[in-house]
Design an enzyme around this catalytic site. Structure first.
Site, PDB file in Angstrom:
ATOM      1  N   TYR A  64      14.978 -21.036  34.543  1.00 46.66           N
ATOM      2  CA  TYR A  64      14.793 -21.216  35.975  1.00 46.66           C
ATOM      3  C   TYR A  64      15.643 -20.333  36.870  1.00 46.66           C
ATOM      4  CZ  TYR A  64      11.969 -25.125  34.492  1.00 46.66           C
ATOM      5  OH  TYR A  64      10.987 -25.883  33.911  1.00 46.66           O
TER       6      TYR A  64
ATOM      7  N   PHE B 190      14.857 -36.603  35.814  1.00 48.91           N
ATOM      8  CA  PHE B 190      13.570 -36.872  36.464  1.00 48.91           C
ATOM      9  C   PHE B 190      12.553 -35.820  36.052  1.00 48.91           C
ATOM     10  CE2 PHE B 190      16.410 -34.594  39.350  1.00 48.91           C
ATOM     11  CZ  PHE B 190      15.674 -33.490  39.702  1.00 48.91           C
TER      12      PHE B 190
ATOM     13  N   ARG C 178       3.751 -17.129  28.078  1.00 50.46           N
ATOM     14  CA  ARG C 178       3.935 -15.741  28.538  1.00 50.46           C
ATOM     15  C   ARG C 178       2.702 -15.173  29.241  1.00 50.46           C
ATOM     16  NH1 ARG C 178       7.959 -17.817  27.319  1.00 50.46           N
ATOM     17  NH2 ARG C 178       9.606 -17.082  25.923  1.00 50.46           N
TER      18      ARG C 178
ATOM     19  N   LEU D 289       3.701 -20.587  34.634  1.00 50.09           N
ATOM     20  CA  LEU D 289       4.806 -21.258  35.327  1.00 50.09           C
ATOM     21  C   LEU D 289       5.144 -20.520  36.621  1.00 50.09           C
ATOM     22  CD1 LEU D 289       7.098 -23.224  35.726  1.00 50.09           C
ATOM     23  CD2 LEU D 289       8.455 -21.922  34.076  1.00 50.09           C
TER      24      LEU D 289
END
Length: 416
Positions: free
Chosen positions: A124, A416, A91, A95
């Protein structure tokens, strides 16, 4: 203190691997052999780390990928992988910083889209990714499936062809061409490099213990390979000395229906196998309905698989083919600014033409929701019912489905 985010250098690669293992809750131990094996196949300019006073606390990498689309063409994709943030630094926007930089560079390179396999569903969507394909795994009780195990081999039942036991070397030789043929037939397939074939057949270093699978190749009556299967088996027997073994399919590629039917019949007819785990398959796989008793196949996993982030709407929509001719004006919303705008799609069975549009839109939706439609899997009608797409013109969602949906669901077989 501010956190530094940047591409790593060669000396930092072992620390990057350890931090990645921490993020995926695996023992934070990396051998010299693993580093030596993986480093030559890693583009360090696209391998990011976040640093707090010199300590690696987040990881991220991307690499070039080809993604098959409807009709057999492929798209240039920016594949995202190795995404972790250490539990001490959650947080803090790490990312978001790594993703923003990587997507901007992918857009600058001219990639049509970005792809990833999500460890967690909620992460995402905020970056513009949507689920482009789903996957299903079945567990088959072969004792109840209904196949007559006294009959000749499974290939003979299809009126031709044969199945030969094989090995990893032959799969590395035959497999790439079969995989490319499959990608030309089905959307959602990501390419496999020579490195991936080596890893997938045990011809490379593995951080985890490697179990050599059994391999079998299906050849048609002309002797040409049309499919193969790789599977492992446990070794279990009941107290009454009856076999209760499970075969776990690692990989099954077939480019003809005859090959697919024969390979599934083969796996379900191996002596001592009483249960088959199919591995991740397309949700519309032949297998359940191939069984004389489809109830013998129970769904053990059904989940999102490939996530897609559109970076260029024309580059994604133009290469694919469409079920019929038609026109659709899309108003695409993209908060990050990579792919937003109003576009006119002129679709046909030969392909699509996408141009900027000034006309009123037919359908208004977020870029993440458009990503769920472009490989043919999701329904625009369902998105409208969910409030995730707005019909500016009544009936536009049904028209979008007529153009975009496919008779076969996309299948993304590789993590992947």
């Amino acid at each position: 203190m501010s956190l530094e985010v940047r591409a790593i250098d060669e000396t930092e690669f072992p620390a990057w691997l350890r931090a990645k293992r921490v993020g995926f809750l695996r023992p934070p131990v990396v051998s010299d052999e693993e580093v030596a094996d993986r480093l030559p196949h890693t583009d360090l300019s696209r391998t990011y780390g976040a640093f707090d006073r010199g300590r690696m606390v987040a990881t991220f990498l991307s690499f070039d990928q080809r993604l098959s689309t409807v009709g057999g063409a492929d798209l240039a994709a920016n594949a995202v992988s190795g995404v972790t943030v250490s539990p001490t630094h959650r947080r803090r926007g790490l990312l978001s910083r790594m993703m923003a930089e990587d997507l901007a560079l992918a857009k600058e390179r001219g990639d049509a889209c970005a792809t990833l396999i999500a460890a967690e569903y909620p992460i995402y969507g905020r970056f513009g990714f949507g689920v482009a394909s789903w996957t299903t795994e079945w567990a088959v009780d072969v004792t109840r499936a209904g196949f007559d195990r006294r009959r000749p081999g499974p290939a003979a039942e299809d009126g031709g062809g044969r199945i030969d036991l094989s090995d990893g070397a032959e799969i590395r030789k035959e497999g790439p061409a079969l995989h490319r043929r499959l990608a030309a037939q089905r959307a959602g397939v990501t390419d496999r490099t020579a490195r991936l074939w080596d890893v997938g057949t045990g011809n490379a270093h593995h951080a985890e213990p490697w179990t050599e699978p059994f391999y079998a190749v299906y050849r048609n009556d002309a002797g040409e390979a049309e499919g193969y299967v790789a599977y492992t088996s446990d070794d279990k027997w009941s107290d009454t000395k009856q076999p209760v073994n499970t075969a776990s399919v690692r990989d099954l590629v077939a480019v003809t229906p005859a090959a697919e039917r024969a390979l599934w019949r083969y796996v379900c007819s191996v002596d001592w196998i009483t249960r088959v785990r199919t591995g991740y398959r397309a949700p519309d796989d032949l297998l359940p309905l191939l069984l004389p008793d489809p109830r013998a196949a129970q769904v053990v996993t059904h989940a999102d698989m490939l996530w897609l982030r559109i970076l260029d709407v024309p580059k994604v929509l133009e290469p694919r083919t469409y079920a019929t001719e038609g026109t659709l004006v899309l108003d695409v919303r993209d908060g990050a600014g990579f792919a937003g705008g109003r576009f006119r799609l002129d679709a046909s069975p030969e392909g699509g033409a996408v141009t900027p549009a000034d006309a009123s839109p037919d359908l208004v939706l977020d870029v993440a929701d458009l990503a769920t439609l472009v490989l043919g899997d999701e329904s625009a009608v369902r998105l409208a019912a969910l409030g995730r797409a707005e019909e500016a013109v009544p009936g536009a969602a049904a028209r979008a489905d007529l153009l975009l949906r496919t008779s076969q669901r996309p299948w993304s077989m590789d993590i992947f």
